[in-house]
Design a protein around this motif. Structure first.
Motif, PDB file in Angstrom:
ATOM      1  N   GLN A  38      43.538 145.199  36.136  1.00 51.78           N
ATOM      2  CA  GLN A  38      43.063 146.142  37.336  1.00 51.78           C
ATOM      3  C   GLN A  38      44.240 146.021  38.552  1.00 51.78           C
ATOM      4  O   GLN A  38      43.948 145.666  39.648  1.00 51.78           O
ATOM      5  N   ALA A  39      45.357 146.599  37.963  1.00 52.97           N
ATOM      6  CA  ALA A  39      46.589 146.729  38.943  1.00 52.97           C
ATOM      7  C   ALA A  39      46.973 148.099  39.344  1.00 52.97           C
ATOM      8  O   ALA A  39      46.664 148.977  38.418  1.00 52.97           O
ATOM      9  N   HIS A  40      47.125 148.114  40.609  1.00 50.38           N
ATOM     10  CA  HIS A  40      47.184 149.390  41.086  1.00 50.38           C
ATOM     11  C   HIS A  40      48.386 149.128  42.406  1.00 50.38           C
ATOM     12  O   HIS A  40      48.553 147.950  42.752  1.00 50.38           O
ATOM     13  N   TRP A  41      48.716 150.202  42.987  1.00 49.87           N
ATOM     14  CA  TRP A  41      50.012 150.022  43.863  1.00 49.87           C
ATOM     15  C   TRP A  41      49.966 151.410  44.834  1.00 49.87           C
ATOM     16  O   TRP A  41      49.310 152.430  44.430  1.00 49.87           O
ATOM     17  N   VAL A  42      50.680 151.182  45.892  1.00 52.72           N
ATOM     18  CA  VAL A  42      50.815 152.374  47.097  1.00 52.72           C
ATOM     19  C   VAL A  42      52.054 152.234  47.404  1.00 52.72           C
ATOM     20  O   VAL A  42      52.581 150.835  47.830  1.00 52.72           O
ATOM     21  N   ALA A  43      52.699 152.963  47.806  1.00 48.25           N
ATOM     22  CA  ALA A  43      54.212 153.093  48.371  1.00 48.25           C
ATOM     23  C   ALA A  43      54.364 153.877  49.651  1.00 48.25           C
ATOM     24  O   ALA A  43      53.665 154.987  50.030  1.00 48.25           O
ATOM     25  N   ALA A  44      55.255 153.600  50.357  1.00 48.14           N
ATOM     26  CA  ALA A  44      55.613 154.156  51.509  1.00 48.14           C
ATOM     27  C   ALA A  44      56.165 155.427  51.168  1.00 48.14           C
ATOM     28  O   ALA A  44      56.781 155.721  50.206  1.00 48.14           O
ATOM     29  N   PRO A  45      55.869 156.476  52.011  1.00 43.35           N
ATOM     30  CA  PRO A  45      56.407 157.927  51.804  1.00 43.35           C
ATOM     31  C   PRO A  45      57.948 157.941  51.823  1.00 43.35           C
ATOM     32  O   PRO A  45      58.551 157.264  52.802  1.00 43.35           O
TER      33      PRO A  45
END
Length: 301
Positions: free
Chosen positions: A265-272
């Motif tokens: 259940q791994a997810h990520w978000v990144a800076a623009p």
């Protein structure tokens, strides 16, 4: 049957390598395993099935730690030697099968580079081994049914660290939607990590302090009890994903294309901004809160 498994000095890389270790254990039941790794991740392997020894590689001048490892291993004939450091050491040991990762850093997911050694697609997910006592301890501290949300505010360099005030704002958003949730702050044993985490602990007095006093395998068991982990790109992020906790990794200048968390259940978000250059301070609370709340919604019965 004896296997030598030479893996990383950094915690995150060591966690990622556990996937192919688990796959080799599955393919070779009863194999006896010797792990060679740096001092930081050594505890991670303390409950590996079939473990014979953990050889802790302290770095020495002129790469003499490799000579020391060779002296430790040369008397044994190894059926399998796995060298994820691409050293020459494994070539000077008596061994049947050799699996050697060469070439240093390269584009693309690290987990896929490791899996290519086994010809495995998709790559096996990282695995963490905990004892029954550690799982029982974790359940005593984080009761099943509690909504405990782990926050990982630290990392091994400042460029990866999402500002502490953003973590505080994030928790305000989460607690409005989930007033029953309780924060837990995870961080490493060093004084530097404690100093980074304490402002968040001070701002969230109801938070569980999960830093510093637990072994890595105890920490893995605790992370497995959490409803969600949100944290910077770090070894703890990789541990949370490997432990099976829903995980949201926060990326700025580090590359999610290489080191995104890997787990069920791994997810990520990144800076623009351009990957590898985007300041993590540009990652907004709104972006993280939206992703975190979506994961909590998915987990809700």
């Amino acid at each position: 049957m004896h296997m030598l498994f030479i893996t990383a000095t950094r915690l995150g890389d060591a966690v990622i390598s556990t996937g192919i270790l688990a796959e080799l254990l599955r393919r070779h039941p009863g194999v006896r395993v010797t792990i060679a790794c740096g001092p930081v991740p050594a505890e991670l392997f303390s409950h590996v099935p079939g473990l014979e020894r953990i050889l802790v590689m302290e770095k020495h001048q002129y790469d003499l730690h490799w000579l020391k490892l060779w002296k430790e291993c040369v008397r044994q004939r190894w059926d399998i030697t796995v060298d994820l450091r691409g050293s020459a050491t494994s070539l000077f040991l008596r061994s049947g099968r050799r699996l050697i990762l060469r070439g240093g850093r390269r584009p693309g997911p690290r987990i896929e580079h490791l899996a290519a050694l086994l010809g495995q697609t998709p790559p096996p997910l990282p695995t963490l081994w905990c004892s029954q006592a550690e799982r029982a301890q974790a359940q005593a501290l984080i009761h099943p049914g509690q909504t405990v949300i782990a926050l990982g505010p630290t990392a091994n360099w400042n460029g990866k660290i999402w500002p502490i005030e953003r973590h505080i704002e994030l928790w305000q958003s989460i607690s409005q939607a989930h007033p029953q949730a309780r924060p837990a702050i995870f961080y490493g044993p060093s004084t530097q990590e404690a100093e980074l985490a304490h402002p968040l602990l001070d701002a969230l007095p109801a938070a569980l302090d999960m830093g510093g006093r637990f072994t890595l395998t105890q920490t893995a068991a605790l992370l497995a009890q959490c409803a969600l982990y949100i944290g910077n790109d770090s070894g703890l992020m990789h541990m949370a994903a490997a432990a099976g906790a829903p995980t949201l990794g926060l990326f700025g200048p580090s590359r999610a294309s290489e080191y995104a968390p890997a787990g069920p259940q791994a997810h990520w978000v990144a800076a623009p901004g351009p990957e590898g250059e985007a300041p993590i301070a540009n990652l907004s609370v709104e972006t993280v809160a939206r992703a975190a709340l979506a994961l909590l919604h998915e987990k809700a019965p």
